[in-house]
Write a protein that holds these residues in place. Sequence first.
Motif, PDB file in Angstrom:
ATOM      1  N   VAL A 221       0.823  -1.208   0.000  1.00  0.00           N
ATOM      2  CA  VAL A 221       0.000   0.000   0.000  1.00  0.00           C
ATOM      3  C   VAL A 221       0.860   1.262   0.000  1.00  0.00           C
ATOM      4  O   VAL A 221       1.899   1.324   0.644  1.00  0.00           O
ATOM      5  CB  VAL A 221      -0.908   0.025   1.255  1.00  0.00           C
ATOM      6  N   ILE A 222       0.383   2.266  -0.755  1.00  0.00           N
ATOM      7  CA  ILE A 222       0.884   3.636  -0.642  1.00  0.00           C
ATOM      8  C   ILE A 222      -0.314   4.486  -0.252  1.00  0.00           C
ATOM      9  O   ILE A 222      -1.257   4.636  -1.030  1.00  0.00           O
ATOM     10  CB  ILE A 222       1.506   4.146  -1.962  1.00  0.00           C
ATOM     11  N   ALA A 223      -0.301   5.010   0.966  1.00  0.00           N
ATOM     12  CA  ALA A 223      -1.439   5.768   1.496  1.00  0.00           C
ATOM     13  C   ALA A 223      -1.031   7.224   1.679  1.00  0.00           C
ATOM     14  O   ALA A 223      -0.187   7.534   2.527  1.00  0.00           O
ATOM     15  CB  ALA A 223      -1.898   5.171   2.826  1.00  0.00           C
ATOM     16  N   ILE A 224      -1.620   8.108   0.886  1.00  0.00           N
ATOM     17  CA  ILE A 224      -1.270   9.526   0.899  1.00  0.00           C
ATOM     18  C   ILE A 224      -2.417  10.327   1.508  1.00  0.00           C
ATOM     19  O   ILE A 224      -3.563  10.210   1.076  1.00  0.00           O
ATOM     20  CB  ILE A 224      -0.974  10.024  -0.531  1.00  0.00           C
ATOM     21  N   GLN A 225      -2.077  11.122   2.490  1.00  0.00           N
ATOM     22  CA  GLN A 225      -3.114  11.922   3.144  1.00  0.00           C
ATOM     23  C   GLN A 225      -3.776  12.863   2.137  1.00  0.00           C
ATOM     24  O   GLN A 225      -3.090  13.546   1.374  1.00  0.00           O
ATOM     25  CB  GLN A 225      -2.527  12.743   4.293  1.00  0.00           C
ATOM     26  N   PRO A 226      -5.103  12.928   2.112  1.00  0.00           N
ATOM     27  CA  PRO A 226      -5.782  13.869   1.209  1.00  0.00           C
ATOM     28  C   PRO A 226      -5.616  15.304   1.681  1.00  0.00           C
ATOM     29  O   PRO A 226      -5.433  15.557   2.872  1.00  0.00           O
ATOM     30  CB  PRO A 226      -7.252  13.431   1.300  1.00  0.00           C
ATOM     31  N   GLY A 227      -5.644  16.230   0.735  1.00  0.00           N
ATOM     32  CA  GLY A 227      -5.561  17.643   1.086  1.00  0.00           C
ATOM     33  C   GLY A 227      -4.245  18.034   1.705  1.00  0.00           C
ATOM     34  O   GLY A 227      -4.204  18.741   2.723  1.00  0.00           O
ATOM     35  N   LEU A 228      -3.153  17.627   1.083  1.00  0.00           N
ATOM     36  CA  LEU A 228      -1.830  17.903   1.641  1.00  0.00           C
ATOM     37  C   LEU A 228      -1.532  19.402   1.683  1.00  0.00           C
ATOM     38  O   LEU A 228      -2.097  20.196   0.924  1.00  0.00           O
ATOM     39  CB  LEU A 228      -0.755  17.187   0.831  1.00  0.00           C
ATOM     40  N   ALA A 229      -0.611  19.776   2.567  1.00  0.00           N
ATOM     41  CA  ALA A 229      -0.165  21.164   2.683  1.00  0.00           C
ATOM     42  C   ALA A 229       0.990  21.405   1.704  1.00  0.00           C
ATOM     43  O   ALA A 229       1.219  20.627   0.775  1.00  0.00           O
ATOM     44  CB  ALA A 229       0.245  21.446   4.123  1.00  0.00           C
ATOM     45  N   LYS A 230       1.719  22.461   1.940  1.00  0.00           N
ATOM     46  CA  LYS A 230       2.816  22.857   1.068  1.00  0.00           C
ATOM     47  C   LYS A 230       3.871  21.752   0.936  1.00  0.00           C
ATOM     48  O   LYS A 230       4.158  21.040   1.876  1.00  0.00           O
ATOM     49  CB  LYS A 230       3.465  24.126   1.637  1.00  0.00           C
TER      50      LYS A 230
END
Length: 494
Positions: A234-243
């Motif tokens: 799995v590659i799990a990327i947080q939604p709505g990332l910051a800068k």
Amino acid sequence: MISKKNWFLMAAVVGAFIVAMLTAAVPQQPVAIAGEENGYYGKKAKYVFYFIGDGMAMPQINSTEIFKGTLNSSEPMYKDKLNFTVFPYQGMQTTHATNSFITDSAAAGTALASGHKTANDVLAVDPTNKIKYKSMAEMAKEKGMKVGIVSSVSIDHATPAVFYAHEPSRNNFYEIALAISDSGFDYFAGGGLLAPTGKKKDRPDALEIAKQKGYKVVNSQDEIMSLSKKDGKVIAIQPGLAKDEAMQYEIDRTNQLSLADFTSKGIELLDNPNGFFMMVEGGKVDWACHANDAATTVRDVMAFDNAIAEALKFYAKHPNETLIVVTGDHETGGMSIGFSGTKYETFVSKISKQTLSFEEFDKQVKAYRTTVGETGGNLQDWLPSLANNFGLTELTAYDKQRLSEALAQSMLDPKKRAKDEQTYLLYGGYEPFSMTVTHILNQKAGIGWTTYAHTGVAVPVFAQGIGGEIFQGYYDNTDVAKKMMSIMDVKFQQ
């Protein structure tokens, strides 16, 4: 009557007997033989957690304990311990690179992951780019353990990358992104990728390549929280990332997943009969320190500590099979508890009034610049915001002078701003008004800074669980890796 000679003989025999009895009564820890101070000869760890607070050393830790104490007690001198500062085994590690006493994260990370020194900017290879240094994560995978890499910054950033990539420059972000799927590791989580299609955005998407190699890529909160072992790699990327494809600073986070959430999910997915290795980086501690933002720093240390709490829950169920190691890669900012203006006093509770990071405040400054233009800045416009967002209600004439000068600089297009030494010393390349606001607040709290870069001071190491006792003492950062490898029963690659 006993002769003097016989009396001394009897005393010696009795003394030897007492020493032997006491020695037998005291549990003996595994001891390394001479020349192998990193060796461990006891039971090996099946589950290994490696927590790296980027930019985190004793100033950040002590400040957070004091800050946490101000939140939890009305006593003026109360300091609240963190989960890892009560670990039973503690030591100190030196951090220099091969070419500088002040390391960057690539060189320090390489040492912490592989046990080898390298130069600044270099990622898990030797300074000449001829030798690849194998990380403990790669060794764990070869051994049959599952492997997870979690970070609050982009997962192709230096600290996470040293565990799976090998590049002459930490800035080879596309090549690093491709190494993610080549690694075969089981769980990547937190931030995103800085250059998934290359510098010119003309290369095949690294995430699509990962999908072709068997990875499930998810970037919604529902998808992430619904992940199970049947989903495989799995590659799990947080939604709505910051800068910069990073997670939000903890001070700015609202409903988004936390570093603790990603750690907890990783434990759930990685737990298996062959054991696992998980590295979790609190990467934004470093970023907040670069910007000399104390309130944002301590909030991110607390978020990092919350992630460690998830490992401790697992440890409570597997105390005889688990090792947890917590450290930093270097100190950032030259942070200190103490400022000349407050002498022997501190008022750390003052930073609890800050409600947003310098990065979020920058957005307000830029919007204001767009509205009023280069010559329209007026400090009076900002006094309500300074009171509401930073608790700055008692500004001296000198404070107002500094703020007005900084505001004038912030109203200029960044390309038109002065580039001299004085300007850099004042603002460090950051938004001048934001930097001055946090500097003034920090100074009123009794917190000082010396640099916008890293420093060369030693960094603490905290350990609990199997083999933890060998982390006591004072040693090099390469030794942290060697000690962990010994406890994991994987062989250090010379």
